[in-house]
Design a protein around this motif. Structure first.
Motif, PDB file in Angstrom:
ATOM      1  N   LEU A  94       0.803  -1.215   0.000  1.00 32.91           N
ATOM      2  CA  LEU A  94       0.000   0.000   0.000  1.00 32.91           C
ATOM      3  C   LEU A  94       0.842   1.275   0.000  1.00 32.91           C
ATOM      4  O   LEU A  94       0.365   2.341  -0.377  1.00 32.91           O
ATOM      5  N   ARG A  95       2.058   1.167   0.484  1.00 29.75           N
ATOM      6  CA  ARG A  95       3.030   2.245   0.435  1.00 29.75           C
ATOM      7  C   ARG A  95       2.468   3.581   0.938  1.00 29.75           C
ATOM      8  O   ARG A  95       2.250   3.763   2.128  1.00 29.75           O
ATOM      9  N   ARG A  96       2.231   4.504   0.020  1.00 29.55           N
ATOM     10  CA  ARG A  96       1.901   5.879   0.392  1.00 29.55           C
ATOM     11  C   ARG A  96       0.528   5.987   1.051  1.00 29.55           C
ATOM     12  O   ARG A  96       0.286   6.930   1.812  1.00 29.55           O
ATOM     13  N   VAL A  97      -0.351   5.052   0.750  1.00 30.86           N
ATOM     14  CA  VAL A  97      -1.682   5.088   1.374  1.00 30.86           C
ATOM     15  C   VAL A  97      -1.573   4.979   2.885  1.00 30.86           C
ATOM     16  O   VAL A  97      -2.300   5.657   3.633  1.00 30.86           O
TER      17      VAL A  97
ATOM     18  N   LYS B 123       4.307  12.022   0.232  1.00 35.28           N
ATOM     19  CA  LYS B 123       4.302  12.715  -1.064  1.00 35.28           C
ATOM     20  C   LYS B 123       5.661  12.684  -1.756  1.00 35.28           C
ATOM     21  O   LYS B 123       5.741  12.507  -2.986  1.00 35.28           O
ATOM     22  N   TYR B 124       6.739  12.822  -0.989  1.00 32.77           N
ATOM     23  CA  TYR B 124       8.029  13.072  -1.612  1.00 32.77           C
ATOM     24  C   TYR B 124       9.039  11.930  -1.512  1.00 32.77           C
ATOM     25  O   TYR B 124       9.983  11.907  -2.315  1.00 32.77           O
ATOM     26  N   LEU B 125       8.895  11.025  -0.566  1.00 34.35           N
ATOM     27  CA  LEU B 125       9.865   9.939  -0.473  1.00 34.35           C
ATOM     28  C   LEU B 125       9.740   9.014  -1.680  1.00 34.35           C
ATOM     29  O   LEU B 125       8.628   8.770  -2.171  1.00 34.35           O
ATOM     30  N   PRO B 126      10.840   8.462  -2.162  1.00 34.29           N
ATOM     31  CA  PRO B 126      10.742   7.425  -3.200  1.00 34.29           C
ATOM     32  C   PRO B 126      10.092   6.172  -2.623  1.00 34.29           C
ATOM     33  O   PRO B 126       9.992   6.001  -1.399  1.00 34.29           O
ATOM     34  N   GLU B 127       9.633   5.282  -3.496  1.00 35.73           N
ATOM     35  CA  GLU B 127       8.887   4.116  -3.032  1.00 35.73           C
ATOM     36  C   GLU B 127       9.685   3.269  -2.059  1.00 35.73           C
ATOM     37  O   GLU B 127       9.148   2.752  -1.067  1.00 35.73           O
TER      38      GLU B 127
END
Length: 245
Positions: A110-113, A151-155
């Motif tokens: 889900l990462r950014r979620v 918002k800004y970190l890479p995956e």
């Protein structure tokens, strides 16, 4: 690596999780981990708040302190079962959060979620229930940091941050329950002591029950999260390759 049921574990995931657990354990008293500890305390108190609302009570305020303590001041229903649910929800909330973060990082990607949801949760708690300026500042400041990270970190960075939060939450659950189990008789008002006040079960037994339940929950979800992803089957059964005549 395989479990007893034959499911394969991803050795890379296991190694990374063990590494982060070891780092967290070794540097537990480091001042650098203080914000993470307060974050898990907020998870704990949020569990109490959610259980209070679900059982028909009302939450007045939540406060955090610089010494890593916290409290949730609520108006609870009079029934014993509702009070048991509310007092137990801090332990359960922390364990469920750690388990969900493991699944979100390793299984569901889900990462950014996850970070976005954490940002919204902290901001909401800060606006609705923060009982003092320190608690409000911590909630809003941490929400801002997590929102910017989402918002800004890479995956890869997002995955590492999620995993760090997951492993630290699991460690904090273990340390929190250990403290209640072995030091609950020293006069501090723990959740286990509150449970003992409304039931015939002593505080040490409640701490033991939630220790085993929380660790079992983390173990079950952690095993699911660490299983290797199944390989996709591109075909639909045995096929003969070649030109037909």
């Amino acid at each position: 690596m395989q479990t007893s049921s034959g499911a394969k574990l991803d050795s890379g995931r296991v190694a990374l999780l063990l590494l982060l657990l070891g780092v967290g354990w070794s540097f537990w008293d480091s001042p650098a981990l203080w914000p993470l500890k307060l974050l898990v305390v907020m998870m704990h108190e949020s569990g109490h708040a959610l259980a209070t609302l679900l059982t028909g009570g009302a939450v007045d305020r939540i406060t955090l302190a610089a010494n890593e303590s916290g409290s949730c001041l609520s108006r609870l229903p009079s029934g014993m079962m509702a009070q048991v649910a509310v007092y137990s929800a801090g332990y359960l909330g922390s364990a469920l959060t750690g388990a969900f973060l493991l699944l979100a990082t390793f299984r569901f990607r889900l990462r950014r979620v996850v970070l976005g949801a954490a940002c919204v949760w902290l901001a909401g708690m800060g606006v609705l229930y923060a009982g003092d300026s320190f608690t409000r500042a911590f909630c809003m400041g941490t929400a801002l940091v997590l929102g910017l990270a989402a918002k800004y970190l890479p995956e890869g960075g997002v995955d590492m941050l999620n995993l760090l939060l997951a492993t630290f939450t699991a460690l904090y659950v273990a340390f929190d329950l250990r403290s209640d189990l072995w030091h609950g008789a020293e006069g501090s008002v723990s959740d286990a002591a509150l449970l003992a006040n409304v039931t015939p079960v002593p505080s040490w037994a409640w701490a033991a029950i939630w220790s085993f339940a929380s660790l079992a929950l983390l173990g079950i979800f952690g095993r699911w999260a660490l299983r290797a992803a199944p390989q996709k089957n591109m075909g639909y059964g045995p096929q003969r390759l070649g030109r037909m005549r």
